[in-house]
Design a protein around this motif. Sequence first.
Motif, short mmCIF file in Angstrom:
data_model
loop_
_atom_site.label_atom_id
_atom_site.label_comp_id
_atom_site.label_asym_id
_atom_site.label_seq_id
_atom_site.Cartn_x
_atom_site.Cartn_y
_atom_site.Cartn_z
N CYS B 51 39.49 45.31 43.49
CA CYS B 51 40.81 45.96 43.34
C CYS B 51 41.85 45.31 44.25
CB CYS B 51 40.72 47.44 43.65
SG CYS B 51 39.62 48.33 42.58
N SER B 52 41.46 45.08 45.51
CA SER B 52 42.45 44.54 46.45
C SER B 52 42.81 43.11 46.06
CB SER B 52 41.94 44.61 47.88
OG SER B 52 40.90 43.70 48.08
N ASN B 53 41.83 42.33 45.63
CA ASN B 53 42.12 40.97 45.18
C ASN B 53 43.12 40.98 44.03
OD1 ASN B 53 40.83 39.22 46.84
ND2 ASN B 53 39.28 38.58 45.37
N LEU B 54 42.87 41.88 43.06
CA LEU B 54 43.74 41.95 41.89
C LEU B 54 45.17 42.28 42.31
CD1 LEU B 54 44.28 42.19 38.83
CD2 LEU B 54 43.59 44.57 38.98
N PHE B 55 45.32 43.34 43.14
CA PHE B 55 46.66 43.78 43.48
C PHE B 55 47.39 42.79 44.37
CE2 PHE B 55 45.79 47.55 41.34
CZ PHE B 55 47.00 48.19 41.15
N SER B 117 42.65 33.85 51.77
CA SER B 117 42.34 32.49 51.35
C SER B 117 42.26 32.33 49.83
CB SER B 117 41.03 32.03 52.00
OG SER B 117 39.96 32.79 51.49
N PHE B 118 42.09 33.41 49.09
CA PHE B 118 42.00 33.23 47.63
C PHE B 118 43.08 33.99 46.87
CE2 PHE B 118 40.50 33.28 43.34
CZ PHE B 118 39.81 32.09 43.19
N ALA B 119 43.11 35.31 47.02
CA ALA B 119 43.97 36.12 46.17
C ALA B 119 45.46 35.80 46.36
CB ALA B 119 43.74 37.61 46.43
N SER B 120 45.86 35.42 47.57
CA SER B 120 47.28 35.16 47.80
C SER B 120 47.70 33.79 47.25
CB SER B 120 47.62 35.27 49.27
OG SER B 120 46.89 34.32 50.00
N LYS B 121 46.74 33.04 46.71
CA LYS B 121 47.09 31.71 46.20
C LYS B 121 46.73 31.51 44.74
CE LYS B 121 46.42 29.60 50.70
NZ LYS B 121 45.23 29.87 51.48
N ASN B 122 45.99 32.45 44.15
CA ASN B 122 45.52 32.24 42.79
C ASN B 122 45.97 33.34 41.84
OD1 ASN B 122 43.56 29.80 42.81
ND2 ASN B 122 43.06 30.96 44.64
N SER B 127 41.42 35.85 40.59
CA SER B 127 41.14 36.67 41.77
C SER B 127 40.12 37.75 41.47
CB SER B 127 42.42 37.31 42.29
OG SER B 127 43.34 36.31 42.64
N ILE B 128 40.19 38.33 40.25
CA ILE B 128 39.20 39.34 39.87
C ILE B 128 37.81 38.71 39.89
CG2 ILE B 128 38.31 40.79 38.01
CD1 ILE B 128 41.09 41.40 37.19
N PHE B 129 37.70 37.52 39.29
CA PHE B 129 36.39 36.88 39.24
C PHE B 129 35.91 36.52 40.64
CE2 PHE B 129 37.48 36.07 34.73
CZ PHE B 129 36.41 36.77 34.21
N ASP B 130 36.83 36.09 41.50
CA ASP B 130 36.45 35.80 42.88
C ASP B 130 35.91 37.07 43.54
OD1 ASP B 130 36.55 33.99 45.29
OD2 ASP B 130 37.76 35.68 45.98
N GLY B 131 36.60 38.20 43.29
CA GLY B 131 36.14 39.48 43.84
C GLY B 131 34.75 39.83 43.34
N ILE B 132 34.52 39.62 42.02
CA ILE B 132 33.21 39.93 41.46
C ILE B 132 32.14 39.06 42.11
CG2 ILE B 132 31.81 39.91 39.36
CD1 ILE B 132 34.35 40.54 37.78
#
Lengths: 192, 199
Positions: B51-55, B117-122, B127-132
Amino acid sequence: MDLILLVLAGIFVNNYVLSQFLGICPFLGVSKKVETATGMGVAVIFVITLACAATYLVYNFILVPLDITYLYNIAFILVIAALVQFVEMFLKKSSPSLYQALGVFLPLITTNCAVLGVAVVNMQNEYNFIWSVLNGIGSAAGFALAIILFAGIRERIEFNDTPKAFDGFPMALVTAGIMSIAFLGFSGLIKL
Amino acid sequence: MGNPITIIKNGILNENPTFKQVIGMCPTLAVTSSAINGIGMGLSTAAVLICSNLFISILRKVIPDTVRIPCFIVVIATFVTIIQFLLQAYLPDLNASLGLYIPLIVVNCLILARAESFASKNSPIDSIFDGIGMGLGFTIALGVIGLVREFIGAGTLFGATVLPEAFPRTLLFVMAPGAFFTLGCLMALLNYFSNKKKA
């Protein structure tokens, strides 16, 4: 008497690092040298004591009257982050030498879960102001003691011939495990 | 980047948060006294992370660079509070055994590290997949540590007794020191195999 016991319990019996696993990241991360470990330990004592006082005030004088105690998590972490920033700015102006010594460790403390952990424990146990602050001092001193001892041991291990697979983190973890057994000896000593 | 399978695999294997990056250590050691607790903690963290990655990814162009860390923390803390309420309502037993460590998901460096390192750049989808991926990697690691500790310390697997009663239990392994030993030995084991592979 109870107050002294509370502090001692925080340092030895309920040591936050070795029996509750709070603040493991800095414990493993900045424990390669005794000097840096001491810096981190002192910085943590400083911030936790202030954070305990600040979160107590925020909880009892803002969250409780407004009936929004369920927001404690968000409120606490913001208070801690702001506090760390403030302490950093204050030290930079007032005591450059102390700032130099603590410098890099201060920002790291925001994500030290011991800070938030102690604040949440104080809230859950409904400690009063003095108890909260003393619990903070005791727990932080326990953290400082653990990290300084641990750094001392790690400095010596550096020069030893450990199995290749155990290099680095695995060896540190096993060392921490043995220290943790040593601290188990204190358990049951003080019952609050 | 862009291929979901690569991103997920990256989280589980190449950059496994516990064994490769060694972050998020506090919950890893604290709640793995049994496999169920470990997996419960892993899944809660994964849910917050996704959730946090997505948002954060959606908001990445809105959040000013200078105050990004406080913004990330507020987003993360919000989802942690939501998860805490869901656990309280639907899984009170798990909530009771994880206790203090649920609110402490906020300061799990894994989540902030992925935000930074990921969500703020992609893109949001990546980002959802990175979170998963990261969440699964974390859950698997916690599950494995929990299994080992539960087996050696209490002679059970997922709560079911597997060792005969006469077999001595090493109680130390469900207590604090056992957590350090188990993780240390598992990491050494992984190092051993990866060294062998390289040689």
